[in-house]
Design a protein around this motif. Structure first.
Motif, PDB file in Angstrom:
ATOM      1  N   GLY A  84     -50.283  25.549  -2.244  1.00 14.77           N
ATOM      2  CA  GLY A  84     -49.566  25.563  -0.978  1.00 14.77           C
ATOM      3  C   GLY A  84     -48.104  25.917  -1.147  1.00 14.77           C
ATOM      4  N   ILE A  85     -47.603  26.767  -0.273  1.00 13.86           N
ATOM      5  CA  ILE A  85     -46.182  27.121  -0.262  1.00 13.86           C
ATOM      6  C   ILE A  85     -45.597  26.620   1.052  1.00 13.86           C
ATOM      7  CG2 ILE A  85     -44.487  28.986  -0.370  1.00 13.86           C
ATOM      8  CD1 ILE A  85     -46.522  30.668  -1.865  1.00 13.86           C
ATOM      9  N   VAL A  86     -44.594  25.761   0.960  1.00 11.90           N
ATOM     10  CA  VAL A  86     -43.989  25.189   2.167  1.00 11.90           C
ATOM     11  C   VAL A  86     -42.483  25.386   2.139  1.00 11.90           C
ATOM     12  CG1 VAL A  86     -45.822  23.468   2.408  1.00 11.90           C
ATOM     13  CG2 VAL A  86     -43.745  22.863   1.173  1.00 11.90           C
ATOM     14  N   GLY A  87     -41.895  25.351   3.317  1.00  7.78           N
ATOM     15  CA  GLY A  87     -40.456  25.513   3.456  1.00  7.78           C
ATOM     16  C   GLY A  87     -40.133  25.722   4.922  1.00  7.78           C
ATOM     17  N   LEU A 137     -45.417  13.455   1.965  1.00  5.68           N
ATOM     18  CA  LEU A 137     -44.822  14.751   1.619  1.00  5.68           C
ATOM     19  C   LEU A 137     -43.859  15.198   2.710  1.00  5.68           C
ATOM     20  CD1 LEU A 137     -44.784  17.159  -0.343  1.00  5.68           C
ATOM     21  CD2 LEU A 137     -46.638  18.165   1.005  1.00  5.68           C
ATOM     22  N   GLU A 138     -44.177  14.874   3.959  1.00  6.41           N
ATOM     23  CA  GLU A 138     -43.289  15.244   5.061  1.00  6.41           C
ATOM     24  C   GLU A 138     -41.946  14.523   4.949  1.00  6.41           C
ATOM     25  OE1 GLU A 138     -43.327  15.649   9.930  1.00  6.41           O
ATOM     26  OE2 GLU A 138     -44.795  14.364   8.950  1.00  6.41           O
ATOM     27  N   ASP A 139     -41.964  13.222   4.603  1.00  5.23           N
ATOM     28  CA  ASP A 139     -40.720  12.477   4.405  1.00  5.23           C
ATOM     29  C   ASP A 139     -39.864  13.127   3.314  1.00  5.23           C
ATOM     30  OD1 ASP A 139     -41.489  10.551   6.274  1.00  5.23           O
ATOM     31  OD2 ASP A 139     -42.408   9.263   4.763  1.00  5.23           O
ATOM     32  N   ILE A 140     -40.518  13.475   2.206  1.00  5.51           N
ATOM     33  CA  ILE A 140     -39.799  14.065   1.074  1.00  5.51           C
ATOM     34  C   ILE A 140     -39.258  15.440   1.455  1.00  5.51           C
ATOM     35  CG2 ILE A 140     -40.078  14.945  -1.272  1.00  5.51           C
ATOM     36  CD1 ILE A 140     -42.206  12.711  -1.639  1.00  5.51           C
ATOM     37  N   PHE A 141     -40.083  16.227   2.138  1.00  7.00           N
ATOM     38  CA  PHE A 141     -39.669  17.562   2.561  1.00  7.00           C
ATOM     39  C   PHE A 141     -38.429  17.487   3.447  1.00  7.00           C
ATOM     40  CE2 PHE A 141     -39.831  20.943   5.779  1.00  7.00           C
ATOM     41  CZ  PHE A 141     -39.845  22.065   4.972  1.00  7.00           C
ATOM     42  N   LEU A 142     -38.446  16.595   4.429  1.00  8.23           N
ATOM     43  CA  LEU A 142     -37.301  16.465   5.329  1.00  8.23           C
ATOM     44  C   LEU A 142     -36.060  16.020   4.571  1.00  8.23           C
ATOM     45  CD1 LEU A 142     -39.049  14.818   8.414  1.00  8.23           C
ATOM     46  CD2 LEU A 142     -38.232  17.174   8.215  1.00  8.23           C
ATOM     47  N   SER A 143     -36.247  15.129   3.594  1.00 15.33           N
ATOM     48  CA  SER A 143     -35.126  14.676   2.789  1.00 15.33           C
ATOM     49  C   SER A 143     -34.534  15.823   1.975  1.00 15.33           C
ATOM     50  CB  SER A 143     -35.567  13.553   1.863  1.00 15.33           C
ATOM     51  OG  SER A 143     -34.516  13.112   1.044  1.00 15.33           O
ATOM     52  N   ILE A 144     -35.406  16.635   1.361  1.00 13.43           N
ATOM     53  CA  ILE A 144     -34.936  17.785   0.590  1.00 13.43           C
ATOM     54  C   ILE A 144     -34.180  18.771   1.474  1.00 13.43           C
ATOM     55  CG2 ILE A 144     -35.734  19.846  -0.664  1.00 13.43           C
ATOM     56  CD1 ILE A 144     -37.970  18.110  -1.827  1.00 13.43           C
ATOM     57  N   MET A 145     -34.651  18.932   2.700  1.00 11.40           N
ATOM     58  CA  MET A 145     -34.015  19.876   3.620  1.00 11.40           C
ATOM     59  C   MET A 145     -32.749  19.310   4.259  1.00 11.40           C
ATOM     60  SD  MET A 145     -35.758  22.502   3.190  1.00 11.40           S
ATOM     61  CE  MET A 145     -37.047  22.457   1.931  1.00 11.40           C
ATOM     62  N   GLY A 146     -32.414  18.075   3.918  1.00  9.10           N
ATOM     63  CA  GLY A 146     -31.153  17.497   4.410  1.00  9.10           C
ATOM     64  C   GLY A 146     -31.262  16.789   5.725  1.00  9.10           C
ATOM     65  N   LEU A 201     -47.604  19.420   7.039  1.00  7.99           N
ATOM     66  CA  LEU A 201     -47.477  18.936   5.672  1.00  7.99           C
ATOM     67  C   LEU A 201     -48.537  17.905   5.325  1.00  7.99           C
ATOM     68  CD1 LEU A 201     -43.594  18.813   5.333  1.00  7.99           C
ATOM     69  CD2 LEU A 201     -45.189  20.558   4.572  1.00  7.99           C
ATOM     70  N   TYR A 202     -49.072  17.215   6.324  1.00  6.58           N
ATOM     71  CA  TYR A 202     -50.210  16.329   6.046  1.00  6.58           C
ATOM     72  C   TYR A 202     -51.395  17.162   5.564  1.00  6.58           C
ATOM     73  CZ  TYR A 202     -54.208  13.280   6.766  1.00  6.58           C
ATOM     74  OH  TYR A 202     -55.364  12.568   6.572  1.00  6.58           O
ATOM     75  N   GLN A 203     -51.618  18.293   6.197  1.00  9.97           N
ATOM     76  CA  GLN A 203     -52.682  19.209   5.797  1.00  9.97           C
ATOM     77  C   GLN A 203     -52.449  19.711   4.376  1.00  9.97           C
ATOM     78  OE1 GLN A 203     -52.637  23.381   7.279  1.00  9.97           O
ATOM     79  NE2 GLN A 203     -54.517  22.802   8.336  1.00  9.97           N
ATOM     80  N   VAL A 204     -51.225  20.096   4.069  1.00 11.50           N
ATOM     81  CA  VAL A 204     -50.886  20.580   2.731  1.00 11.50           C
ATOM     82  C   VAL A 204     -51.141  19.497   1.688  1.00 11.50           C
ATOM     83  CG1 VAL A 204     -48.984  21.339   1.256  1.00 11.50           C
ATOM     84  CG2 VAL A 204     -49.204  22.258   3.571  1.00 11.50           C
ATOM     85  N   GLU A 205     -50.678  18.273   1.977  1.00 12.68           N
ATOM     86  CA  GLU A 205     -50.813  17.183   1.015  1.00 12.68           C
ATOM     87  C   GLU A 205     -52.274  16.847   0.753  1.00 12.68           C
ATOM     88  OE1 GLU A 205     -48.758  12.811   0.165  1.00 12.68           O
ATOM     89  OE2 GLU A 205     -48.534  13.767   2.125  1.00 12.68           O
ATOM     90  N   SER A 206     -53.102  16.905   1.794  1.00 11.29           N
ATOM     91  CA  SER A 206     -54.503  16.528   1.635  1.00 11.29           C
ATOM     92  C   SER A 206     -55.333  17.639   0.994  1.00 11.29           C
ATOM     93  CB  SER A 206     -55.106  16.161   2.999  1.00 11.29           C
ATOM     94  OG  SER A 206     -55.155  17.291   3.849  1.00 11.29           O
ATOM     95  N   THR A 229     -60.233  22.866  16.058  1.00 12.02           N
ATOM     96  CA  THR A 229     -60.387  24.131  15.344  1.00 12.02           C
ATOM     97  C   THR A 229     -59.544  24.138  14.073  1.00 12.02           C
ATOM     98  OG1 THR A 229     -60.699  25.244  17.476  1.00 12.02           O
ATOM     99  CG2 THR A 229     -60.282  26.645  15.567  1.00 12.02           C
ATOM    100  N   SER A 230     -58.336  23.568  14.167  1.00  7.53           N
ATOM    101  CA  SER A 230     -57.473  23.468  12.992  1.00  7.53           C
ATOM    102  C   SER A 230     -58.150  22.657  11.893  1.00  7.53           C
ATOM    103  CB  SER A 230     -56.139  22.828  13.382  1.00  7.53           C
ATOM    104  OG  SER A 230     -55.320  22.655  12.259  1.00  7.53           O
ATOM    105  N   ARG A 231     -58.751  21.525  12.262  1.00 10.24           N
ATOM    106  CA  ARG A 231     -59.455  20.693  11.289  1.00 10.24           C
ATOM    107  C   ARG A 231     -60.634  21.452  10.695  1.00 10.24           C
ATOM    108  NH1 ARG A 231     -60.303  15.199  10.222  1.00 10.24           N
ATOM    109  NH2 ARG A 231     -61.771  15.093   8.482  1.00 10.24           N
ATOM    110  N   TYR A 232     -61.343  22.190  11.530  1.00 10.90           N
ATOM    111  CA  TYR A 232     -62.499  22.949  11.045  1.00 10.90           C
ATOM    112  C   TYR A 232     -62.067  23.979  10.001  1.00 10.90           C
ATOM    113  CZ  TYR A 232     -66.762  25.680  10.912  1.00 10.90           C
ATOM    114  OH  TYR A 232     -67.890  26.318  10.472  1.00 10.90           O
ATOM    115  N   ILE A 233     -60.988  24.695  10.302  1.00 10.08           N
ATOM    116  CA  ILE A 233     -60.529  25.729   9.374  1.00 10.08           C
ATOM    117  C   ILE A 233     -60.023  25.093   8.074  1.00 10.08           C
ATOM    118  CG2 ILE A 233     -58.712  27.460   9.032  1.00 10.08           C
ATOM    119  CD1 ILE A 233     -59.202  28.354  11.909  1.00 10.08           C
ATOM    120  N   THR A 234     -59.345  23.948   8.182  1.00  7.32           N
ATOM    121  CA  THR A 234     -58.906  23.237   6.978  1.00  7.32           C
ATOM    122  C   THR A 234     -60.100  22.858   6.110  1.00  7.32           C
ATOM    123  OG1 THR A 234     -56.964  22.335   8.112  1.00  7.32           O
ATOM    124  CG2 THR A 234     -57.686  21.201   6.126  1.00  7.32           C
TER     125      THR A 234
END
Length: 300
Positions: A31-34, A285-294, A191-196, A166-171
């Motif tokens: 996964g690539i996030v940003g 992961l969402e908490d950490i991502f937001l922290s990294i992004m300031g 990011l929950y989807q990415v983490e899981s 549909t999003s859950r199905y595709i995941t």
């Protein structure tokens, strides 16, 4: 399986991606996030051979992306975030058209199309693509990306803008592709989807790699585990171990210091009080991502 080294992409004076290097093992979901503008789509386009990097190297299965591009594209499937379809065609005709572009035997193509439509629960009943819902159109685009039975899939926001079901199905479908041995690279804002879903995660900011690793590794590097202790006591007056808030008839302490937790429980016991609840707060992961992004986070 996939090796990226020193990747850089410039558009005039603007640098979209700078000195990006990473490896992806066979059969991984990567996964690539940003945030918007971090360089995610530019990176995927370079990985898909759609644009050339200003500098750096990409290899897949030991082949050079641009020297051996025709061979690589034979085992590569690409799904852009915005994926225009030929809306005047039926689903079967559309998928058969792309099978012919890959020079797939007609009998093999018919079987593959039938299997894909079944696997994706895509029953178009002879409708033209333009008459389908957004979710069904996305499934058609996914089927198109799989028509050549690729080993490597590059998906840019595969479930973007879809309803939760549909999003859950595709995941879940992406997860099933991994079980078939496919290597998958994708971006997502969920990011929950990415983490899981992901075995490995790359976080980008301003076109540069911040960190890459498993969710647990990222949590170790950037996450701060906290402890929430809720207790009851008649008199809080001489408690001075940490900041305290009140919740109904109890008091709450949130701290990242385990000694504060241990000393507080002893203090509560010495005052004849009761421990209502004690739990660990593990950052998502969402908490950490937001922290990294300031983005400043507030404890509850």
């Amino acid at each position: 399986m996939i090796e990226v080294s020193g990747l850089r992409k410039e558009y005039g004076d603007f640098v979209a991606v700078e000195n990006l290097s990473f490896s992806i093992a066979k059969g991984q979901i990567f996964g690539i996030v940003g945030p918007n503008g971090a360089g995610k789509t530019t990176t995927l386009k370079m990985l898909g051979g759609l644009i050339k990097p200003s500098r750096g190297d990409i290899s897949m299965k030991g082949l050079d992306m641009f020297r051996d591009s025709v061979e690589i594209k034979s085992f590569l499937g690409f799904l852009p975030e915005e994926s225009p379809l030929y809306e005047g065609m039926s689903v079967n005709d559309y998928l058969m058209f792309f099978a012919e572009l890959y020079d797939i035997d007609k009998g093999v193509a018919k079987k593959r199309i039938s299997d894909l439509l079944f696997d994706l629960s895509l029953n178009a009943d002879g409708k033209k693509i333009g008459d389908l819902s957004k979710g069904m159109k996305r499934k058609v685009a996914i089927a198109r990306s799989l028509i050549n039975d690729p080993d490597i899939l590059i998906y840019d926001e595969p479930a973007s803008g879809l309803d939760p079901m549909t999003s859950r199905y595709i995941t879940d479908y992406v997860r099933s592709l991994k079980k078939e041995g496919k290597t998958i690279i994708f971006t997502a804002h969920n990011l929950y989807q990415v983490e899981s879903l992901c075995d490995n995660i790359l976080i980008l900011k301003n076109g540069q790699k911040i960190i890459q690793g498993t969710a647990d590794h990222i949590r170790e590097e950037y996450g701060k585990i906290q402890y929430r202790l809720e207790f009851r006591v008649d008199d809080i007056g001489d408690y001075d171990l940490a900041d305290v808030t009140q919740a109904d008839d109890a008091y709450v302490v949130i701290t990242d210091d385990i000694d504060v937790v241990n000393n507080t429980t002893k203090w509560v016991a010495s005052r004849g009080g009761d421990i209502v609840e004690m739990r660990t707060i593990v950052p998502s992961l969402e908490d950490i991502f937001l922290s990294i992004m300031g983005v400043e986070l507030f404890a509850e």
